[in-house]
Write an enzyme that holds these catalytic residues in place. Structure first.
Site, mmCIF file in Angstrom:
data_model
loop_
_atom_site.group_PDB
_atom_site.id
_atom_site.type_symbol
_atom_site.label_atom_id
_atom_site.label_comp_id
_atom_site.label_asym_id
_atom_site.label_seq_id
_atom_site.Cartn_x
_atom_site.Cartn_y
_atom_site.Cartn_z
ATOM 1 N N SER A 132 0.850 -1.324 0.077
ATOM 2 C CA SER A 132 -0.078 -0.014 -0.056
ATOM 3 C C SER A 132 0.730 1.364 -0.040
ATOM 4 O O SER A 132 0.307 2.343 -0.269
ATOM 5 C CB SER A 132 -0.902 -0.068 1.165
ATOM 6 O OG SER A 132 -0.318 0.371 2.438
ATOM 7 N N LYS B 155 1.262 3.994 6.668
ATOM 8 C CA LYS B 155 0.677 5.048 5.739
ATOM 9 C C LYS B 155 1.577 6.314 6.001
ATOM 10 O O LYS B 155 2.299 6.693 7.092
ATOM 11 C CB LYS B 155 -0.995 5.274 6.131
ATOM 12 C CG LYS B 155 -1.585 3.769 6.160
ATOM 13 C CD LYS B 155 -1.772 3.382 4.686
ATOM 14 C CE LYS B 155 -2.534 1.995 5.023
ATOM 15 N NZ LYS B 155 -2.539 0.938 3.770
#
Length: 174
Positions: A41, A82
């Site tokens: 991701s 993230k």
């Protein structure tokens, strides 16, 4: 007399070694941590298989936009990594793949905008004591667009540096 001096030196050397070992253990368990990334991701910034050094226990201490942070994912409880794209009070939107914070387009050279062309999101205002996080691989990232902002108290670490990279191994297929 020589033996007594030798024993004192040995004790001092042992004490110094013990202090170093204790310091390393404290740093490793309380200050710095290492993790191996299991998700794509954050590609191309952080690749699956990369080993990272993290500053532990960040909580609300000095988290700012563009920091790469870890936390327990609300979607499955696994460790997630993230990028912080907005902090409390900021207004976040995506307009045709372009991230905007407070109405200003954010330059994100690490994002493949073509892969998310036509994507719209928000706008939403980030609540107090939270951060809005997104993966750099927007097409494959499950992030604050899905589970909402993350409480800063749940941030467990901030990226310091990459210890090893698997990015080169993934170029050209896998």
């Amino acid at each position: 007399m020589q033996r007594a001096i030798g024993r004192r030196r040995n004790r001092k050397a042992f004490l110094a070694a013990a202090i170093v070992v204790i310091a390393v253990v404290v740093v490793r368990t309380q200050v710095i941590d290492s993790v191996t990334v299991t998700s794509d991701s954050m590609e191309p910034t952080v690749c699956r298989g990369d080993t990272l050094a993290l500053a532990r226990g960040q909580g609300s201490q000095g988290i700012s936009r563009d920091d790469i942070v870890t936390f327990s994912s609300p979607s499955d409880g696994d460790l997630a990594i993230k990028r912080v794209v907005a902090t409390a009070g900021h207004r976040v939107a995506i307009k045709d793949a372009q991230l905007e914070v407070d109405g200003i387009a954010v330059d994100e050279p690490y994002v493949d905008h073509a892969s998310i062309d036509g994507v719209y999101f928000g706008p939403v205002t980030v609540p107090a004591d939270t951060v809005f996080v997104m993966g750099d691989n927007r097409e494959r990232s499950i992030d604050s667009r899905v589970y909402g902002p993350i409480p800063v108290s749940q941030v467990t670490g901030r990226l310091l540096w990459r210890l090893s990279s698997a990015c080169e191994d993934q170029v050209g297929g896998s």
